[in-house]
Design an enzyme around this catalytic site. Structure first.
Site, PDB file in Angstrom:
ATOM      1  N   VAL A  85      10.150 -22.416  26.773  1.00  0.00           N
ATOM      2  CA  VAL A  85      10.083 -21.003  26.127  1.00  0.00           C
ATOM      3  C   VAL A  85       9.003 -20.337  26.898  1.00  0.00           C
ATOM      4  O   VAL A  85       8.428 -20.912  28.139  1.00  0.00           O
ATOM      5  CB  VAL A  85       9.398 -21.190  24.716  1.00  0.00           C
ATOM      6  CG1 VAL A  85      10.123 -22.046  23.764  1.00  0.00           C
ATOM      7  CG2 VAL A  85       8.085 -22.011  25.006  1.00  0.00           C
ATOM      8  N   LEU A 159      12.983 -22.183  40.153  1.00  0.00           N
ATOM      9  CA  LEU A 159      14.334 -21.253  40.630  1.00  0.00           C
ATOM     10  C   LEU A 159      13.620 -19.669  40.769  1.00  0.00           C
ATOM     11  O   LEU A 159      12.817 -19.722  40.137  1.00  0.00           O
ATOM     12  CB  LEU A 159      15.361 -21.170  39.495  1.00  0.00           C
ATOM     13  CG  LEU A 159      15.096 -20.921  38.186  1.00  0.00           C
ATOM     14  CD1 LEU A 159      15.091 -19.411  38.095  1.00  0.00           C
ATOM     15  CD2 LEU A 159      16.202 -21.296  37.088  1.00  0.00           C
ATOM     16  N   GLN A 263       8.410 -10.422  53.880  1.00  0.00           N
ATOM     17  CA  GLN A 263       8.872  -9.169  54.083  1.00  0.00           C
ATOM     18  C   GLN A 263       7.998  -8.098  53.083  1.00  0.00           C
ATOM     19  O   GLN A 263       7.762  -8.327  51.877  1.00  0.00           O
ATOM     20  CB  GLN A 263      10.157  -9.205  53.071  1.00  0.00           C
ATOM     21  CG  GLN A 263      10.623  -7.916  52.819  1.00  0.00           C
ATOM     22  CD  GLN A 263      11.443  -7.245  53.971  1.00  0.00           C
ATOM     23  OE1 GLN A 263      12.066  -8.027  55.109  1.00  0.00           O
ATOM     24  NE2 GLN A 263      11.423  -5.854  54.102  1.00  0.00           N
ATOM     25  N   GLY A 269       6.439  -8.224  42.214  1.00  0.00           N
ATOM     26  CA  GLY A 269       6.620  -8.036  40.691  1.00  0.00           C
ATOM     27  C   GLY A 269       7.245  -9.296  40.037  1.00  0.00           C
ATOM     28  O   GLY A 269       7.338 -10.799  40.780  1.00  0.00           O
ATOM     29  N   CYS A 272       6.403 -14.021  36.905  1.00  0.00           N
ATOM     30  CA  CYS A 272       5.863 -15.224  37.387  1.00  0.00           C
ATOM     31  C   CYS A 272       4.505 -15.145  38.228  1.00  0.00           C
ATOM     32  O   CYS A 272       3.495 -15.590  37.773  1.00  0.00           O
ATOM     33  CB  CYS A 272       6.928 -16.133  37.878  1.00  0.00           C
ATOM     34  SG  CYS A 272       8.077 -16.900  36.810  1.00  0.00           S
TER      35      CYS A 272
HETATM   36  P1  NAD Z   1      12.316 -15.834  28.596  1.00  0.00           P
HETATM   37  O1  NAD Z   1      11.381 -14.961  27.912  1.00  0.00           O
HETATM   38  O2  NAD Z   1      13.352 -15.097  29.430  1.00  0.00           O
HETATM   39  O3  NAD Z   1      12.810 -16.864  27.682  1.00  0.00           O
HETATM   40  C1  NAD Z   1      12.050 -17.548  26.527  1.00  0.00           C
HETATM   41  C2  NAD Z   1      12.788 -17.660  25.242  1.00  0.00           C
HETATM   42  O4  NAD Z   1      12.196 -18.861  24.412  1.00  0.00           O
HETATM   43  C3  NAD Z   1      13.035 -16.492  24.654  1.00  0.00           C
HETATM   44  O5  NAD Z   1      14.502 -16.231  24.366  1.00  0.00           O
HETATM   45  C4  NAD Z   1      12.454 -16.844  23.088  1.00  0.00           C
HETATM   46  O6  NAD Z   1      13.064 -16.013  22.130  1.00  0.00           O
HETATM   47  C5  NAD Z   1      12.582 -18.330  23.308  1.00  0.00           C
HETATM   48  N1  NAD Z   1      11.428 -18.901  22.355  1.00  0.00           N
HETATM   49  C6  NAD Z   1      10.216 -18.679  22.166  1.00  0.00           C
HETATM   50  N2  NAD Z   1       9.745 -19.579  21.405  1.00  0.00           N
HETATM   51  C7  NAD Z   1      10.528 -20.132  20.831  1.00  0.00           C
HETATM   52  C8  NAD Z   1      10.817 -21.150  19.757  1.00  0.00           C
HETATM   53  N3  NAD Z   1       9.434 -21.567  19.215  1.00  0.00           N
HETATM   54  N4  NAD Z   1      11.724 -21.629  19.456  1.00  0.00           N
HETATM   55  C9  NAD Z   1      12.939 -21.471  19.943  1.00  0.00           C
HETATM   56  N5  NAD Z   1      13.018 -20.243  20.842  1.00  0.00           N
HETATM   57  C10 NAD Z   1      11.664 -19.765  21.408  1.00  0.00           C
HETATM   58  O7  NAD Z   1      11.456 -16.565  29.509  1.00  0.00           O
HETATM   59  P2  NAD Z   1      11.820 -17.227  31.036  1.00  0.00           P
HETATM   60  O8  NAD Z   1      11.757 -16.364  32.046  1.00  0.00           O
HETATM   61  O9  NAD Z   1      13.035 -18.103  30.826  1.00  0.00           O
HETATM   62  O10 NAD Z   1      10.542 -18.429  31.155  1.00  0.00           O
HETATM   63  C11 NAD Z   1      10.437 -19.645  30.463  1.00  0.00           C
HETATM   64  C12 NAD Z   1       9.191 -20.273  31.160  1.00  0.00           C
HETATM   65  O11 NAD Z   1       9.730 -20.657  32.545  1.00  0.00           O
HETATM   66  C13 NAD Z   1       7.938 -19.474  31.485  1.00  0.00           C
HETATM   67  O12 NAD Z   1       6.966 -20.561  31.189  1.00  0.00           O
HETATM   68  C14 NAD Z   1       8.100 -19.256  32.813  1.00  0.00           C
HETATM   69  O13 NAD Z   1       6.608 -18.890  33.329  1.00  0.00           O
HETATM   70  C15 NAD Z   1       8.844 -20.346  33.468  1.00  0.00           C
HETATM   71  N6  NAD Z   1       9.462 -20.003  34.495  1.00  0.00           N
HETATM   72  C16 NAD Z   1      10.341 -18.700  34.794  1.00  0.00           C
HETATM   73  C17 NAD Z   1      10.956 -18.333  36.158  1.00  0.00           C
HETATM   74  C18 NAD Z   1      11.604 -17.144  36.109  1.00  0.00           C
HETATM   75  O14 NAD Z   1      12.167 -16.986  36.925  1.00  0.00           O
HETATM   76  N7  NAD Z   1      11.784 -16.380  34.953  1.00  0.00           N
HETATM   77  C19 NAD Z   1      10.925 -19.425  36.867  1.00  0.00           C
HETATM   78  C20 NAD Z   1      10.328 -20.561  36.842  1.00  0.00           C
HETATM   79  C21 NAD Z   1       9.639 -20.867  35.824  1.00  0.00           C
HETATM   80  C1  UDX Z   2       9.209 -16.734  41.985  1.00  0.00           C
HETATM   81  C2  UDX Z   2       9.327 -18.031  42.892  1.00  0.00           C
HETATM   82  O1  UDX Z   2       9.856 -17.561  43.925  1.00  0.00           O
HETATM   83  C3  UDX Z   2      10.094 -19.092  42.162  1.00  0.00           C
HETATM   84  O2  UDX Z   2      10.003 -20.324  42.874  1.00  0.00           O
HETATM   85  C4  UDX Z   2       9.447 -19.270  40.766  1.00  0.00           C
HETATM   86  O3  UDX Z   2      10.313 -20.432  40.106  1.00  0.00           O
HETATM   87  C5  UDX Z   2       9.443 -18.101  39.834  1.00  0.00           C
HETATM   88  O4  UDX Z   2       8.558 -17.360  40.640  1.00  0.00           O
HETATM   89  P1  UDX Z   2      11.033 -14.826  41.386  1.00  0.00           P
HETATM   90  O5  UDX Z   2       9.781 -13.934  40.773  1.00  0.00           O
HETATM   91  O6  UDX Z   2      12.041 -14.874  40.427  1.00  0.00           O
HETATM   92  O7  UDX Z   2      10.567 -16.243  41.888  1.00  0.00           O
HETATM   93  O8  UDX Z   2      11.487 -14.001  42.636  1.00  0.00           O
HETATM   94  P2  UDX Z   2      10.982 -14.018  44.177  1.00  0.00           P
HETATM   95  O9  UDX Z   2      11.952 -13.977  45.115  1.00  0.00           O
HETATM   96  O10 UDX Z   2       9.826 -14.926  44.527  1.00  0.00           O
HETATM   97  O11 UDX Z   2      10.205 -12.665  44.361  1.00  0.00           O
HETATM   98  C6  UDX Z   2       9.186 -12.308  43.440  1.00  0.00           C
HETATM   99  C7  UDX Z   2       8.620 -10.753  43.976  1.00  0.00           C
HETATM  100  O12 UDX Z   2       8.288 -10.849  45.365  1.00  0.00           O
HETATM  101  C8  UDX Z   2       9.927  -9.909  44.010  1.00  0.00           C
HETATM  102  O13 UDX Z   2       9.493  -8.492  43.667  1.00  0.00           O
HETATM  103  C9  UDX Z   2      10.255  -9.744  45.588  1.00  0.00           C
HETATM  104  O14 UDX Z   2      10.741  -8.520  45.864  1.00  0.00           O
HETATM  105  C10 UDX Z   2       8.894  -9.827  46.001  1.00  0.00           C
HETATM  106  N1  UDX Z   2       8.904 -10.139  47.640  1.00  0.00           N
HETATM  107  C11 UDX Z   2       9.610 -11.458  47.797  1.00  0.00           C
HETATM  108  C12 UDX Z   2       8.337  -9.461  48.871  1.00  0.00           C
HETATM  109  O15 UDX Z   2       7.861  -8.358  48.105  1.00  0.00           O
HETATM  110  N2  UDX Z   2       8.590  -9.888  49.833  1.00  0.00           N
HETATM  111  C13 UDX Z   2       9.200 -11.386  50.214  1.00  0.00           C
HETATM  112  O16 UDX Z   2       9.001 -11.660  51.338  1.00  0.00           O
HETATM  113  C14 UDX Z   2       9.527 -11.967  49.185  1.00  0.00           C
END
Ligand code: NAD
Ligand code: UDX
Length: 476
Positions: A85, A159, A263, A269, A272
């Site tokens: 979540v 990821l 880069q 942005g 995370c």
């Molecule tokens: P997200 O907001 O896309 O998805 C979370 C989902 O959880 C939502 O659809 C929400 O409705 C659901 N949810 C929340 N509480 C719930 C509950 N009690 N029961 C059922 N569903 C519920 O979030 P995300 O981007 O997938 O991130 C999830 C986690 O993974 C975060 O802790 C984030 O920091 C981490 N994370 C994200 C990324 C990324 O690239 N987005 C990468 C690595 C780790």
């Molecule tokens: C990041 C981490 O890379 C990943 O391992 C973690 O699980 C989740 O957070 P994400 O935020 O999805 O992933 O994308 P990422 O490729 O890391 O880029 C993050 C931001 O940094 C973007 O806005 C990207 O444009 C920027 N960026 C990345 C730069 O400005 N310069 C770079 O050289 C690399």
């Protein structure tokens, strides 16, 4: 084995899809409290855009991968439950603006405690503060029914959006943290067995739970720190005549440093980096480590500075006023190959330009128009949403977005922006025509030859475009 994943978002969706693809012997049910999201996962238009995801979902859906709102049955049936979540930054109360809000993790843990009728391995996949697994354990054990045993593991996800499927298929490492007890080791073995279907065992790293939790925050902090470091140098380059791309290349060729994540850009942005560093800062402050907290705070401050600096450069270049000028924004997502706009630098750029009275024409190949309007009318961005709606036009085609604008601003590095017909674009724009390349993806020499006045990050250009538009051809 039956697996349930709570949270069908950017992490839960791709992770379960790849797991289902690689583990035909496992049945995976992905549940979410949002019925709209689940309906989208069960439709032809998935709720997130991620290259390669559609194909994987199509192969596995209703074979060994199921999307459901029936959280109760999925939890009851599962041997292993991922909690995936969201853990956003708290917006009120203790730790407001810094600590991770664990209310969704807690509510997932409480649901498991209430529903479970057999032993469960509960896997913390969400990014959480150090010792969060301990809190989950407290909730589960305090509500434990007789004869039911819980094991808690930490298995953070690394990821990146836009490359999620490839990252999951070819993970650098899978990290599993568990309790140092015989039951804890067994639980780690079971989760490891799932990943071993496609990840070489030597890439599956096991640690104690707290190291695993901290490693996730540390990895994101390190990655973001590299971007802030190169962005800080981009300001030095613009002031001195050095070129940040050349500096990044020279520095990155040192094998101890490496070339990735150097880069320079308009600023990082995504959901995370900022959230996880703020969380790390909050932990450090609570541990009475103010110097460590201040160190990581700088990474965020530098990113804010970069976003502001780029936005200001646009205004200054346009003769210090953008009032009633039309400006095209190419790209709104926080990076290419995603439709995600969380913490995108484009919001800061648009907000600054709107506050100065500009009219914006925005184009992004994957972000939904409603999302852009939601982001720009959010109370944290504007006090006058109606004015913003009047000043912003969303386009479904880049050429219509740039028509009759004074400037074009590249906020996202979408590949398609590189191959646009810039001669055609130049002809359709007001003169002098400006390009602000916040991603350093365009051919600046060529653009100057066409007649554009070009500004970018980390390299200062002479005003050749402007001189040309006045009929003066500079000596090269
Ligand atoms: P997200 O907001 O896309 O998805 C979370 C989902 O959880 C939502 O659809 C929400 O409705 C659901 N949810 C929340 N509480 C719930 C509950 N009690 N029961 C059922 N569903 C519920 O979030 P995300 O981007 O997938 O991130 C999830 C986690 O993974 C975060 O802790 C984030 O920091 C981490 N994370 C994200 C990324 C990324 O690239 N987005 C990468 C690595 C780790
Ligand atoms: C990041 C981490 O890379 C990943 O391992 C973690 O699980 C989740 O957070 P994400 O935020 O999805 O992933 O994308 P990422 O490729 O890391 O880029 C993050 C931001 O940094 C973007 O806005 C990207 O444009 C920027 N960026 C990345 C730069 O400005 N310069 C770079 O050289 C690399």
């Amino acid at each position: 084995m039956k697996v349930c994943c709570i949270g069908a978002g950017y992490v839960g969706g791709p992770t379960c899809a790849v797991m289902a693809l690689k583990c035909p012997d496992i049945v995976i049910t992905l549940v979410d409290k949002s019925s709209e999201r689940i309906a989208q996962w069960n439709s032809d238009k998935l709720p997130i855009y991620e290259p390669g995801l559609d194909e994987v979902v199509k192969k596995c859906r209703n074979v060994n991968l199921f999307f459901s709102t029936d959280i109760e049955t999925a939890i009851k049936d599962a041997d292993l439950i991922f909690i995936s979540v969201n853990t956003p930054t708290k917006i009120s109360g203790n730790g407001k603006g810094r600590a991770a809000d664990l209310k969704y993790v807690e509510s997932a843990a409480r649901m498991i405690a209430e529903i479970a009728q057999s032993n469960k391995i509960v896997v913390e996949k969400s990014t959480v503060p150090v010792r969060a697994a301990e809190s989950i354990m407290h909730i589960l054990r305090a509500n434990q029914k007789p004869g039911i045993h819980y094991d808690i593991l930490s298995n953070p996800e690394f990821l990146a959006e836009g490359t999620a499927i490839n990252d999951l298929l070819n993970a650098d490492r899978v990290l599993i943290g568990g309790e140092e007890t015989p039951e804890g080791h067994q639980a780690v073995e079971k989760l490891s067995w799932i990943y071993e279907h496609w990840i070489p065992k030597k890439h599956i790293l096991t640690t104690n739970t707290w190291s695993s939790e901290l490693s996730k925050l540390a990895a994101n902090a390190f990655l973001a720190q590299r971007i802030s470091s190169i962005n800080s140098l981009s300001a030095v380059c613009e002031a001195t005549g050095a070129d940040v791309s050349e500096v990044a290349r020279a520095v990155g060729l040192d094998s101890r440093i490496g070339s990735k994540f150097l880069q320079a850009s308009v600023g990082f942005g995504g959901s995370c980096f900022q959230k996880d560093i703020l969380n790390l800062i909050y932990i450090c402050e609570n541990l009475n480590l103010p110097e460590v907290a201040a160190y990581w705070q700088q990474v965020i401050d530098m990113n804010d500075y970069q976003k502001r600096r780029f936005s200001q450069k646009i205004i200054e270049s346009l003769f210090n006023t953008v009032s009633d000028k039309r400006i095209a924004i190419l790209g709104f997502a926080f990076k290419k190959n995603t439709g995600d706009t969380r913490e995108t630098a484009a919001i800061t750029v648009c907000q600054t330009l709107l506050e100065e009275g500009a009219k914006l024409d925005i184009y992004d190949p994957k972000v939904e128009p409603e999302q852009i309007i939601d982001d720009l009318t959010h109370p944290s961005v504007t006090e006058s949403p109606e004015n913003v709606k009047k000043a912003v036009q969303i386009h479904s085609d880049p050429y219509s977005a740039v028509r009759s604008t004074h400037a074009l601003v590249v906020c996202t590095e979408w590949d398609e922006f590189v191959d646009l017909d810039y001669t055609r674009i130049y002809q359709s724009m007001m003169k002098p025509a400006y390009i602000f390349d916040g991603r350093k993806i365009l051919d600046h020499e060529r653009l100057q030859q066409i007649g554009f006045h070009v500004q970018t990050i980390g390299k200062k250009y002479q005003r050749t475009g402007l001189l040309r538009s006045w009929g003066i051809v500079p000596q090269l």
